[in-house]
Design a protein around this motif. Structure first.
Motif, short mmCIF file in Angstrom:
data_model
loop_
_atom_site.label_atom_id
_atom_site.label_comp_id
_atom_site.label_asym_id
_atom_site.label_seq_id
_atom_site.Cartn_x
_atom_site.Cartn_y
_atom_site.Cartn_z
N ARG A 85 -29.01 -2.69 -73.05
CA ARG A 85 -28.02 -1.69 -72.63
C ARG A 85 -27.42 -2.03 -71.26
O ARG A 85 -26.37 -1.54 -70.89
CB ARG A 85 -28.65 -0.30 -72.55
N PHE A 86 -28.15 -2.88 -70.51
CA PHE A 86 -27.71 -3.19 -69.15
C PHE A 86 -26.99 -4.53 -69.08
O PHE A 86 -26.74 -5.04 -67.99
CB PHE A 86 -28.92 -3.15 -68.21
N ASP A 87 -26.65 -5.09 -70.24
CA ASP A 87 -25.79 -6.26 -70.29
C ASP A 87 -24.37 -5.81 -69.93
O ASP A 87 -23.83 -4.87 -70.52
CB ASP A 87 -25.82 -6.87 -71.69
N ARG A 88 -23.76 -6.49 -68.97
CA ARG A 88 -22.47 -6.03 -68.46
C ARG A 88 -21.39 -5.98 -69.55
O ARG A 88 -20.63 -5.02 -69.65
CB ARG A 88 -22.02 -6.95 -67.32
N ALA A 89 -21.33 -7.03 -70.38
CA ALA A 89 -20.30 -7.08 -71.42
C ALA A 89 -20.53 -5.99 -72.47
O ALA A 89 -19.58 -5.34 -72.92
CB ALA A 89 -20.29 -8.46 -72.09
N HIS A 90 -21.78 -5.77 -72.85
CA HIS A 90 -22.07 -4.71 -73.82
C HIS A 90 -21.71 -3.34 -73.24
O HIS A 90 -21.18 -2.47 -73.95
CB HIS A 90 -23.55 -4.72 -74.20
N ALA A 91 -22.00 -3.14 -71.96
CA ALA A 91 -21.69 -1.85 -71.32
C ALA A 91 -20.18 -1.63 -71.24
O ALA A 91 -19.71 -0.50 -71.43
CB ALA A 91 -22.31 -1.80 -69.93
N GLU A 92 -19.41 -2.69 -70.99
CA GLU A 92 -17.96 -2.55 -70.94
C GLU A 92 -17.40 -2.24 -72.33
O GLU A 92 -16.46 -1.44 -72.46
CB GLU A 92 -17.34 -3.83 -70.37
N LEU A 93 -17.97 -2.86 -73.36
CA LEU A 93 -17.56 -2.54 -74.72
C LEU A 93 -17.82 -1.07 -75.02
O LEU A 93 -16.95 -0.37 -75.58
CB LEU A 93 -18.30 -3.43 -75.72
N ARG A 94 -18.99 -0.59 -74.66
CA ARG A 94 -19.32 0.83 -74.89
C ARG A 94 -18.33 1.74 -74.18
O ARG A 94 -17.89 2.76 -74.74
CB ARG A 94 -20.73 1.13 -74.41
#
Length: 333
Positions: free
Chosen positions: A123-132
């Motif tokens: 959840r703290f991956d920057r790209a995944h967080a930006e997608l969310r």
């Protein structure tokens, strides 16, 4: 500063030891492991003290929190000990391989009132967080399809796989959590397929190395997760969300970002050689988020109950492979 003890000094414990020692808001006090020499090595390296027993940790009245990175079969016991001692706890997934034991442990911990967090660090991956953020703010409209990929470069040791709980509970569970987190919804049904293609011998204890999980959400939206234990091209992790107004993607990440052009040739980097190199920064970020919650006296970002929900999806996926049917997901505590 938050005074921490680390329980577990294996590979992932060594990762957490480094991050505990590097975090400016943490006083790293204790390391414990059944393998005393392994624990002593970490304690010496990072300036902590070697605990000779769990009792030594849980009787320390100055301690604020424990990081539970011990063997999977000890997570639930150590969470209960933390609850009894009134210590906050950050625990590696799963809470327990057996869902009923995990449920009773969560109920026990919740009655104690301690803050406890499951370490779903992706959840703290920057790209995944930006997608969310794009999804949750409506930037791509109503989401109809979520695609998540996790493909590892090499099969883990068979001895590890025997005790891992299987691909759905060990690997895919991170992406069940991401699907819930990104959409803000709990899927209601799962249909899964799995095969042991790279290592047929793991089928002897009910595991697979290649799988697809299809999730159905109450509003009709879908998610598809493909997991592979072994590839020949590096570690591949990516997410794509398709909405009524567009698409957003957390792309596969190369190991470097420089491309060299010489004459008619072009040389660029491939993918990371292993999963850890790809997601290493997320471990420090998840610890920091937990510490901030303690410092600011607020709820942790990922509660034990959320960990249970992702485990319930994994349990239903396993049932689906066995039954050949879509299975309803039971979230009851």
């Amino acid at each position: 500063m938050q005074k921490f003890a680390l329980i577990g000094a294996g590979f992932i414990g060594s990762v957490h030891a480094h991050n505990l020692a590097a975090n400016p808001a943490v006083d790293f006090k204790w390391v414990y492991d059944l393998d005393t020499q392994r624990a002593a090595t970490l304690a010496t390296r990072y300036g902590a003290s070697l605990a000779q027993s769990l009792e030594q940790i849980f009787s320390d009245n100055e301690l604020d929190a424990v990081f539970i990175a011990s063997s999977t079969d000890s997570h639930a016991q150590n969470l209960r000990l933390a609850a009894d001692a009134g210590l906050a706890a950050l625990v590696e997934k799963p809470i327990d391989l057996h869902l009923e034991t995990a449920k009773s442990t969560v109920a026990y911990v919740e009655r104690s009132g301690i803050r406890a967090m499951v370490n779903f660090n992706r959840r703290f991956d920057r790209a995944h967080a930006e997608l969310r953020e794009c999804v949750r703010t409506g930037k791509i409209g109503d989401v109809s399809l979520l695609q998540l990929t996790s493909r590892g470069p090499a099969l883990p040791p068979v001895d590890y796989l025997r005790t891992s709980g299987g691909q759905f509970r060990d690997q895919a569970v991170h992406f069940y959590d991401l699907a819930r987190w990104i959409t803000g919804e709990d899927p209601v049904q799962v249909h899964a397929y799995g095969s042991a293609l790279t290592a047929p011998e793991i089928a002897e204890f009910g595991d697979v190395d290649t799988s697809i999980s299809s999730l159905l959400f109450a509003g009709g939206g879908l998610a598809q997760i493909d997991c592979v234990r072994h590839t020949n091209y590096g570690y591949d992790e990516r997410i794509e969300a398709l909405g009524s107004e567009g698409m957003v993607e957390s792309e596969r990440q190369p190991s470097g970002h420089v491309t060299v052009f010489q004459g008619e040739t072009r040389q660029s980097h491939g993918l990371h050689g292993n999963w850890f190199d790809r997601i290493q920064p997320t471990y420090a970020a998840s610890l920091d988020a937990f510490v901030q919650a303690l410092e600011e006296d607020r709820e942790v970002p990922i509660t034990l109950r959320e960990g249970l929900k992702s485990q319930a999806i994994a349990q239903a996926a396993g049932r689906s492979v066995a039954s050949g049917r879509s299975e309803v997901i039971d979230y009851s505590l």
